[in-house]
Design an enzyme around this catalytic site. Sequence first.
Site, PDB file in Angstrom:
ATOM      1  N   HIS A   1       0.829  -1.210   0.000  1.00 39.82           N
ATOM      2  CA  HIS A   1       0.000   0.000   0.000  1.00 39.82           C
ATOM      3  C   HIS A   1       0.860   1.254   0.000  1.00 39.82           C
ATOM      4  CE1 HIS A   1       0.566   0.796   4.401  1.00 39.82           C
ATOM      5  NE2 HIS A   1       0.612  -0.522   4.489  1.00 39.82           N
TER       6      HIS A   1
ATOM      7  N   ASP B   1      -0.629   4.274   0.809  1.00 37.48           N
ATOM      8  CA  ASP B   1      -1.177   5.212   1.797  1.00 37.48           C
ATOM      9  C   ASP B   1      -0.473   5.043   3.142  1.00 37.48           C
ATOM     10  OD1 ASP B   1      -2.484   2.671   2.000  1.00 37.48           O
ATOM     11  OD2 ASP B   1      -4.080   3.553   3.199  1.00 37.48           O
TER      12      ASP B   1
ATOM     13  N   ASP C   1       6.407   1.612   7.144  1.00 32.42           N
ATOM     14  CA  ASP C   1       5.088   1.072   6.771  1.00 32.42           C
ATOM     15  C   ASP C   1       4.506   1.859   5.601  1.00 32.42           C
ATOM     16  OD1 ASP C   1       2.697  -0.289   6.792  1.00 32.42           O
ATOM     17  OD2 ASP C   1       1.991   0.552   8.673  1.00 32.42           O
TER      18      ASP C   1
ATOM     19  N   GLU D   1      -5.255   0.860   2.530  1.00 34.56           N
ATOM     20  CA  GLU D   1      -4.978  -0.204   3.494  1.00 34.56           C
ATOM     21  C   GLU D   1      -5.083   0.313   4.914  1.00 34.56           C
ATOM     22  OE1 GLU D   1      -2.830  -3.050   6.079  1.00 34.56           O
ATOM     23  OE2 GLU D   1      -2.387  -0.938   5.791  1.00 34.56           O
TER      24      GLU D   1
ATOM     25  N   HIS E   1       3.618   3.768  12.527  1.00 36.79           N
ATOM     26  CA  HIS E   1       2.523   4.638  12.990  1.00 36.79           C
ATOM     27  C   HIS E   1       2.975   5.618  14.078  1.00 36.79           C
ATOM     28  CE1 HIS E   1      -0.972   1.882  11.442  1.00 36.79           C
ATOM     29  NE2 HIS E   1       0.083   1.843  10.653  1.00 36.79           N
TER      30      HIS E   1
END
Length: 377
Positions: A68, A70, A101, A135, A350
């Site tokens: 992904h 995003d 990520d 995602e 994150h």
Amino acid sequence: MNHSDTLSLSLELLEQPSVTPIDHTCQTIMADRLAKVGFHIEPMRFGDVDNLWARRGTEGPVFCFAGHTDVVPTGRLDAWNSDPFAPEIRDGKLYGRGSADMKTALAAMVVASERFVAKHPNHKGSIAFLITSDEEGPAVNGTVKVIETLEKRNEKITWCLVGEPSSTHKLGDIVKNGRRGSLNAVLKVQGKQGHVAYPHLARNPIHEASPALAELCQTVWDNGNEYFPATSFQISNIHAGTGATNVIPGALEVTFNFRYSTEVTAEQLKQRVHEILDKHGLQYEIVWNLSGLPFLTPVGELVNAAQTAILNVTGTETELSTSGGTSDGRFIAPTGAQVLELGVLNATIHQINEHVDVHDLDPLTDIYEQILENLLA
């Protein structure tokens, strides 16, 4: 400083503020590179989500890189040591939102494919890319829709490598060969509002539901198996009351989640929850949402190819794991594909100041290329 191909492409992708569901040209950057080495490029847009299906070859077996573009929101900008969308290298670490990520893995996939195709222009089968910008969000118009499209035209994926950050302490130490299922519920228990001084004229839904909730918390749903831990039940939110201290609430709302193994089905979990709630005589309604089925890729061609590549490149004996949250692998596995997740370290995903070790990028590219060699050369 001379940047490697993978680092250069990583920097280009990290400069794009692709906060979910916005792709912000990341897929175009990737597609342009892939088109130059013979990939057929097929953008697939559903709603506000950009997806990319790219394929080189028309025959099977099909090896697919999935991932992904995003990223999650940055959080407070003043808490970052540098602009999250102006990637910086400091002390051997590459900082930026999406560095772990999973934009560095996307770059490694592209470069690995370019190198493999240069060495094997007439490789076996097909190489494909399934990339989405949905995602990190609701995951409604992303991978699941692309898979539906491929299924309708009977286009099958044999092996799928998802570039999610799977590693824990060093590159390649953990490979995810499955994920637990995720089942959510919102439970509303009806009572009767009244004055706390006159409880006989009211029904307190907190008091009525508490024994049932305690039983749900204490229930052993299964014992897991060699690949999965035991199923976990967790309450995430409880809400009742008006805020006043002298009012018995009229209703209680509880949100809970199951992370469940292959030892039990979602239907069995639902049935057991209803049995417990009914046993306690509650007046309730419940809304279920299944966000992912459990999946497992047993040891076979894909697992062996990955373990061999990791050992050759890093010297690490990798460990298979099904821990962690859900990923888009849950949409790909039900088609019959073997699915693995393999990427960089996940320690800062994150988080504020998300980063990845620069020295892991080229070995990750080498691992991806060797997996292609092991399966399609």
